[in-house]
Design an enzyme around this catalytic site. Sequence first.
Site, PDB file in Angstrom:
ATOM      1  N   SER A  98      24.557  27.290  46.770  1.00  0.00           N
ATOM      2  CA  SER A  98      25.870  26.708  46.636  1.00  0.00           C
ATOM      3  C   SER A  98      26.202  25.658  47.862  1.00  0.00           C
ATOM      4  O   SER A  98      26.416  25.976  48.913  1.00  0.00           O
ATOM      5  CB  SER A  98      26.901  27.601  46.635  1.00  0.00           C
ATOM      6  OG  SER A  98      28.242  27.030  46.710  1.00  0.00           O
ATOM      7  N   ASP A 150      26.939  35.549  41.709  1.00  0.00           N
ATOM      8  CA  ASP A 150      27.816  34.488  42.502  1.00  0.00           C
ATOM      9  C   ASP A 150      28.724  35.002  43.374  1.00  0.00           C
ATOM     10  O   ASP A 150      29.821  35.416  42.790  1.00  0.00           O
ATOM     11  CB  ASP A 150      28.155  33.435  41.754  1.00  0.00           C
ATOM     12  CG  ASP A 150      28.805  32.139  42.358  1.00  0.00           C
ATOM     13  OD1 ASP A 150      28.707  32.163  43.643  1.00  0.00           O
ATOM     14  OD2 ASP A 150      29.330  31.177  41.695  1.00  0.00           O
ATOM     15  N   GLY A 151      28.232  34.993  44.712  1.00  0.00           N
ATOM     16  CA  GLY A 151      29.822  35.273  45.711  1.00  0.00           C
ATOM     17  C   GLY A 151      29.080  36.542  46.514  1.00  0.00           C
ATOM     18  O   GLY A 151      28.824  37.635  46.039  1.00  0.00           O
ATOM     19  N   GLY A 152      29.254  36.888  47.807  1.00  0.00           N
ATOM     20  CA  GLY A 152      28.797  37.492  48.827  1.00  0.00           C
ATOM     21  C   GLY A 152      27.432  37.994  48.622  1.00  0.00           C
ATOM     22  O   GLY A 152      27.090  39.088  49.179  1.00  0.00           O
ATOM     23  N   MET A 170      30.806  36.870  38.508  1.00  0.00           N
ATOM     24  CA  MET A 170      31.141  36.417  39.784  1.00  0.00           C
ATOM     25  C   MET A 170      31.326  37.861  40.433  1.00  0.00           C
ATOM     26  O   MET A 170      32.102  38.634  39.948  1.00  0.00           O
ATOM     27  CB  MET A 170      32.469  35.980  39.579  1.00  0.00           C
ATOM     28  CG  MET A 170      32.718  34.310  38.935  1.00  0.00           C
ATOM     29  SD  MET A 170      31.702  33.117  39.869  1.00  0.00           S
ATOM     30  CE  MET A 170      32.563  33.475  41.656  1.00  0.00           C
ATOM     31  N   GLY A 210      25.982  30.754  49.055  1.00  0.00           N
ATOM     32  CA  GLY A 210      26.500  29.598  49.751  1.00  0.00           C
ATOM     33  C   GLY A 210      26.209  29.787  51.291  1.00  0.00           C
ATOM     34  O   GLY A 210      25.221  29.143  52.100  1.00  0.00           O
ATOM     35  N   GLY A 221      36.929  30.611  44.083  1.00  0.00           N
ATOM     36  CA  GLY A 221      37.640  29.806  44.774  1.00  0.00           C
ATOM     37  C   GLY A 221      37.238  29.438  46.290  1.00  0.00           C
ATOM     38  O   GLY A 221      37.292  28.322  46.723  1.00  0.00           O
ATOM     39  N   PHE A 222      36.362  30.579  46.629  1.00  0.00           N
ATOM     40  CA  PHE A 222      35.885  30.378  48.392  1.00  0.00           C
ATOM     41  C   PHE A 222      34.705  30.816  48.419  1.00  0.00           C
ATOM     42  O   PHE A 222      34.234  31.704  47.876  1.00  0.00           O
ATOM     43  CB  PHE A 222      36.903  30.929  49.020  1.00  0.00           C
ATOM     44  CG  PHE A 222      38.516  30.560  49.117  1.00  0.00           C
ATOM     45  CD1 PHE A 222      38.910  29.147  49.565  1.00  0.00           C
ATOM     46  CD2 PHE A 222      39.352  31.137  48.287  1.00  0.00           C
ATOM     47  CE1 PHE A 222      40.142  28.667  49.376  1.00  0.00           C
ATOM     48  CE2 PHE A 222      40.567  30.550  47.996  1.00  0.00           C
ATOM     49  CZ  PHE A 222      40.927  29.278  48.467  1.00  0.00           C
ATOM     50  N   GLY A 223      33.976  30.234  49.424  1.00  0.00           N
ATOM     51  CA  GLY A 223      32.817  30.850  49.957  1.00  0.00           C
ATOM     52  C   GLY A 223      33.209  31.936  51.166  1.00  0.00           C
ATOM     53  O   GLY A 223      34.316  31.919  51.452  1.00  0.00           O
ATOM     54  N   GLY A 224      32.042  32.763  51.388  1.00  0.00           N
ATOM     55  CA  GLY A 224      32.303  33.653  52.531  1.00  0.00           C
ATOM     56  C   GLY A 224      33.047  34.937  52.166  1.00  0.00           C
ATOM     57  O   GLY A 224      33.571  35.408  53.155  1.00  0.00           O
ATOM     58  N   MET A 257      36.130  22.673  41.623  1.00  0.00           N
ATOM     59  CA  MET A 257      37.378  23.230  41.614  1.00  0.00           C
ATOM     60  C   MET A 257      38.531  22.353  41.844  1.00  0.00           C
ATOM     61  O   MET A 257      38.201  21.216  42.401  1.00  0.00           O
ATOM     62  CB  MET A 257      37.398  24.181  43.068  1.00  0.00           C
ATOM     63  CG  MET A 257      36.285  25.320  43.240  1.00  0.00           C
ATOM     64  SD  MET A 257      36.584  26.269  44.744  1.00  0.00           S
ATOM     65  CE  MET A 257      34.968  27.285  44.948  1.00  0.00           C
ATOM     66  N   HIS A 297      23.322  24.625  43.234  1.00  0.00           N
ATOM     67  CA  HIS A 297      24.567  25.324  42.780  1.00  0.00           C
ATOM     68  C   HIS A 297      25.927  24.441  42.946  1.00  0.00           C
ATOM     69  O   HIS A 297      25.936  24.440  44.276  1.00  0.00           O
ATOM     70  CB  HIS A 297      24.765  26.684  42.832  1.00  0.00           C
ATOM     71  CG  HIS A 297      25.865  27.283  42.207  1.00  0.00           C
ATOM     72  ND1 HIS A 297      25.917  27.786  40.983  1.00  0.00           N
ATOM     73  CD2 HIS A 297      27.146  27.369  42.734  1.00  0.00           C
ATOM     74  CE1 HIS A 297      27.289  28.218  40.531  1.00  0.00           C
ATOM     75  NE2 HIS A 297      27.931  28.131  41.674  1.00  0.00           N
ATOM     76  N   HIS A 356      28.881  24.676  38.161  1.00  0.00           N
ATOM     77  CA  HIS A 356      29.903  25.740  37.930  1.00  0.00           C
ATOM     78  C   HIS A 356      31.190  25.274  37.845  1.00  0.00           C
ATOM     79  O   HIS A 356      31.664  24.788  38.942  1.00  0.00           O
ATOM     80  CB  HIS A 356      29.723  26.810  38.991  1.00  0.00           C
ATOM     81  CG  HIS A 356      30.670  27.913  38.776  1.00  0.00           C
ATOM     82  ND1 HIS A 356      30.605  28.913  40.048  1.00  0.00           N
ATOM     83  CD2 HIS A 356      31.540  28.406  38.014  1.00  0.00           C
ATOM     84  CE1 HIS A 356      31.476  29.773  39.700  1.00  0.00           C
ATOM     85  NE2 HIS A 356      31.944  29.614  38.474  1.00  0.00           N
ATOM     86  N   MET A 401      35.115  25.345  37.693  1.00  0.00           N
ATOM     87  CA  MET A 401      36.434  26.247  37.815  1.00  0.00           C
ATOM     88  C   MET A 401      37.535  25.171  37.666  1.00  0.00           C
ATOM     89  O   MET A 401      38.260  25.034  38.579  1.00  0.00           O
ATOM     90  CB  MET A 401      36.250  26.808  39.313  1.00  0.00           C
ATOM     91  CG  MET A 401      35.232  27.946  39.352  1.00  0.00           C
ATOM     92  SD  MET A 401      34.750  28.550  40.952  1.00  0.00           S
ATOM     93  CE  MET A 401      33.298  27.314  41.238  1.00  0.00           C
ATOM     94  N   ASP A 458      29.774  23.854  42.907  1.00  0.00           N
ATOM     95  CA  ASP A 458      31.008  24.325  42.489  1.00  0.00           C
ATOM     96  C   ASP A 458      32.258  23.217  42.536  1.00  0.00           C
ATOM     97  O   ASP A 458      32.537  22.675  43.395  1.00  0.00           O
ATOM     98  CB  ASP A 458      31.525  25.518  43.670  1.00  0.00           C
ATOM     99  CG  ASP A 458      30.617  26.787  43.827  1.00  0.00           C
ATOM    100  OD1 ASP A 458      30.309  27.220  42.615  1.00  0.00           O
ATOM    101  OD2 ASP A 458      29.839  27.112  44.629  1.00  0.00           O
TER     102      ASP A 458
HETATM  103  C1  DX5 Z   1      32.946  30.772  44.723  1.00  0.00           C
HETATM  104  C2  DX5 Z   1      31.830  29.943  44.309  1.00  0.00           C
HETATM  105  C3  DX5 Z   1      30.596  30.506  44.904  1.00  0.00           C
HETATM  106  C4  DX5 Z   1      30.659  30.284  46.435  1.00  0.00           C
HETATM  107  C5  DX5 Z   1      29.634  31.384  46.951  1.00  0.00           C
HETATM  108  O1  DX5 Z   1      33.940  30.424  43.690  1.00  0.00           O
HETATM  109  O2  DX5 Z   1      31.465  30.033  42.926  1.00  0.00           O
HETATM  110  O3  DX5 Z   1      29.438  29.623  44.462  1.00  0.00           O
HETATM  111  O4  DX5 Z   1      30.102  29.240  47.008  1.00  0.00           O
HETATM  112  O5  DX5 Z   1      29.720  31.481  48.201  1.00  0.00           O
HETATM  113  P1  DX5 Z   1      29.327  32.598  49.345  1.00  0.00           P
HETATM  114  O6  DX5 Z   1      27.821  32.862  48.941  1.00  0.00           O
HETATM  115  O7  DX5 Z   1      29.467  32.212  50.684  1.00  0.00           O
HETATM  116  O8  DX5 Z   1      29.713  33.738  48.740  1.00  0.00           O
HETATM  117 ZN    ZN Z   2      29.866  28.943  42.014  1.00  0.00          ZN
END
Ligand code: DX5
Ligand code: ZN
Length: 219
Positions: A10, A177-179, A139, A199, A144-147, A39, A35, A68, A70, A37
């Site tokens: 991502s 997707d996520g974590g 999901m 990401g 909304g956020f990475g990390g 938003m 990927h 993706h 959002m 994102d």
């Molecule tokens: C969150 C995004 C993800 C995000 C994942 O809303 O859809 O794609 O970038 O980030 P990580 O891999 O850091 O959790």
């Molecule tokens: Zn995503």
Amino acid sequence: MQQSVRLAPSILSADFAQLGAEVRAIDSAGADYIHVDVMDGHFVPNITIGSSVVKSLRGCSRKVFDVHLMISPVDLFISDFAAAGADIITVHPEAGPHLHRTVQLIKASGKKAGVALNPASPVSLVENLISDIDLVLVMSVNPGFGGQAFIPSSLDKIRALRKMIDASGRNIDLEVDGGIDANTARQAVEAGADVLVAGTASFKGGPGQYALNLKQLRG
Ligand code: DX5
Ligand code: ZN
């Protein structure tokens, strides 16, 4: 059937000041999908990029652009992202009143259609669309956020969707997707996922690290 595992870094975690170079670097490090994102600060509490950025990045990689969305409303923007060069367009059921219509719009634009399920959204939301869609995105964090930290109950959802997809006999990507890191990647693949979005874990350490990062995610 579970397909070979593909990695979808991502670009949310890339350096936005040099996005083109980042896409080239992650492509040559072995990314399968890019990927993206998108938003809007309304559907999710963060704002990222729009279709003009996707269009500019299209020239930086020939890999699958996995977009993706959002954003809400979403239908208005499908044609823009299709024209910008998306290969897969994924939407959230909550982003519009008629998910089937949105999927039809994506297919009519000649692109693959995905549906994303938030942590609280049941797998039954895609049951009646299984003949129409090309990807289901689980999901494993709130969008909304990475990390953020991987939500463990996502694994049960992946297992249920793996059964649903296999029963359909269709080639549908099961993406998570996520974590995602090396540990949660392994768990997600064991549960039946075949596309891993990452990401933070893909872009940590800068371009010199990307090939190693992706290798670790592949396990
Ligand atoms: C969150 C995004 C993800 C995000 C994942 O809303 O859809 O794609 O970038 O980030 P990580 O891999 O850091 O959790
Ligand atoms: Zn995503």
